[in-house]
Design a protein around this motif. Structure first.
Motif: not given
Length: 486
Positions: A117-145
């Motif tokens: 829920e804390r990732f706005e574009e995470a809706a509809g994620l499928s199993e095997g997808s990856l979320i990369v998060e940088d706690a230092t910069t606060g950036r993240h990117r989703i790699v969908r399956m």
């Protein structure tokens, strides 16, 4: 007799202990090796034919940058019920083995909805997808399956089949975005019925470059590194030309494609100051080795100039269609220099679009040209311009008759060079430093090491499934008969 039985029992017990001990040691070694390879991913060896799970130079460069910044980055694996996908896990382990600052965590995202829920574009994620998060910069990117695999399109049935694994490209770009501290901005002009640049914009996003719409009725912002004018059909106003000129004067970079039959008097008059003429013709390639006919269109595989190696390698296969030629006059003062990017062979044929009865003129024609111009009060800055007589090299067009699926195929599939050309031209013209992140996918089509006939297969089946086990049993029986009195 009792002594013999004791010796036999002792001998048999020793053999049994040795065998059981060997089995235990073998199992323990496998368990320890498996545990060590999980704890120390760098020790894992990729035994696949094409290095499916190896990581390339670009990826290692990004991971080295991560270690230099010291960012706290985690790759989250979205898990539900199935085991972790081997292809995903093996590649991620290679990343972990190459960076001390990268962590990996499995998340049961169905049981823990608050995590996504804390990732706005995470809706509809499928199993095997990856979320990369940088706690230092606060950036993240989703790699969908579904984005981890590239597909090949059948030109006749339009059906798609998986052809290559592009997870490394997606994951490395995600990491590079998360640890980045600066943004490169590319502006797409609007207001002239330009072709839809969505595919180009998405590719820029994948390269961690920010696309934006640019209205030339006002000045071009200082942070715009490149301006793209792609297939306009409505001419520019005098004010827009003035703002474009001001952008060039401060060392701006521009890419322009104007289709055949399209007339833009003001814009073309301004480009004439660079010595550029968009010829009123239609170009085809007469050499059958570099042309094809699909969907009722003339498809060309243009020649690539060695002078454009920063944008596209000479051996790449770029495709284009509905082309016009571009002529550039030499500048005696040396303020403007130019070199070809794409051109025809000597068998290129130009047809005058204003003369329906024109039989065509054969020769070499430039289809895309790169120019540099010294600008500024002291001519100490350089403006860069890439011009083409077709936007099809960029995978888009304003022509309805130009089959969009063909252009999408050329721009999306890594076997064509159109995508590499676009990204290469952006990197070259903007002077981006660092490693270009367009990473080639790994083929999913495995080949057999040895091709056997059915007869050969039967021979090997009999040999290894029947004959060899029988020989082992027979040898065991012989040994037992010879030693049964010991």
């Amino acid at each position: 007799m009792k002594k013999l039985n004791t010796r036999r029992l002792k001998y048999g017990a020793n053999n049994t202990i040795l065998i059981v001990g060997a089995i235990i040691v073998f199992v323990l070694l496998n368990i320890v090796a498996s545990a060590l390879s999980e704890k120390f991913p760098a020790t894992r060896i990729d035994m696949t034919e094409n290095g499916m799970f190896e990581i390339g130079t670009a990826t290692k460069g990004v991971l080295a940058e991560l270690d230099e910044t010291g960012d706290d980055v985690t790759i989250y694996y979205m898990k539900n019920q199935s085991d972790e996908y081997t292809e995903v896990k093996e590649i991620v382990l290679k990343y972990l083995g190459a960076s001390k600052n990268l962590k990996y965590e499995v998340v049961y995202y169905i049981r823990d909805p608050k995590f996504t829920e804390r990732f706005e574009e995470a809706a509809g994620l499928s199993e095997g997808s990856l979320i990369v998060e940088d706690a230092t910069t606060g950036r993240h990117r989703i790699v969908r399956m579904e984005d981890m695999v590239d597909y090949t399109t059948n030109s006749y049935t339009q059906s798609q089949t998986p052809s290559s694994l592009i997870l490394e490209s997606q994951l490395t770009n995600a990491l590079a975005y998360c640890i980045s501290r600066t943004d490169t901005v590319v502006g797409f002009t609007v207001g002239h019925q330009e072709a839809n640049p969505n595919a180009m914009a998405q590719l820029l996003v994948d390269e961690n470059i920010t696309p934006m719409q640019q209205d030339l009725s006002g000045p071009v912002p200082e942070d715009v590194s490149l301006l793209i004018i792609m297939s306009p059909t409505v001419d520019f106003t005098a004010q827009e030309i003035e703002n474009l000129d001001a952008y060039f004067d401060r060392g701006g970079n521009v890419q322009i494609a104007i289709e055949p039959t399209i007339s833009l008097p003001r814009l073309e008059a301004y480009l004439a100051e660079w010595g550029i003429t968009f010829d009123n013709n239609y170009i085809i390639e007469g050499d059958a080795r570099y042309s094809a006919a699909q969907y009722g269109l003339d498809i060309m595989y243009p020649q690539i100039s060695s002078s454009a190696s920063d944008m596209i390698s000479v051996g790449s296969q770029v495709i284009g269609s509905l082309l016009r030629s571009v002529t550039v006059a030499d500048d005696p003062g040396g303020v403007v220099t130019h070199s070809p990017v794409f051109y025809t062979t000597r068998s290129g044929i130009a047809y005058d679009v204003a003369n329906a009865e024109d039989e065509g003129t054969e020769g070499v024609y430039n289809l895309c040209v790169y120019l540099e111009k010294s600008v500024g009060e002291s001519y100490d800055q350089t403006a860069k311009l890439l011009v083409s007589g077709s936007s099809s090299f960029w995978g888009i067009s304003n022509y309805e008759e130009l089959n969009q699926s063909l252009l999408n195929q050329a721009f999306q599939e890594s076997r064509f060079g159109n995508r590499s050309f676009f990204i290469g031209s952006v990197y070259s013209m903007t002077g981006l430093t660092g490693t270009k992140l367009t990473i080639t996918g790994k083929s999913l089509n495995s080949t057999s090491i040895v091709i056997m006939t059915d007869a050969q297969k039967n021979i090997y089946r009999i040999l290894f499934c029947y004959a060899l086990p029988a020989i082992i049993v027979l040898l065991g029986l012989v040994i037992w008969l010879r030693r049964r009195h010991l």
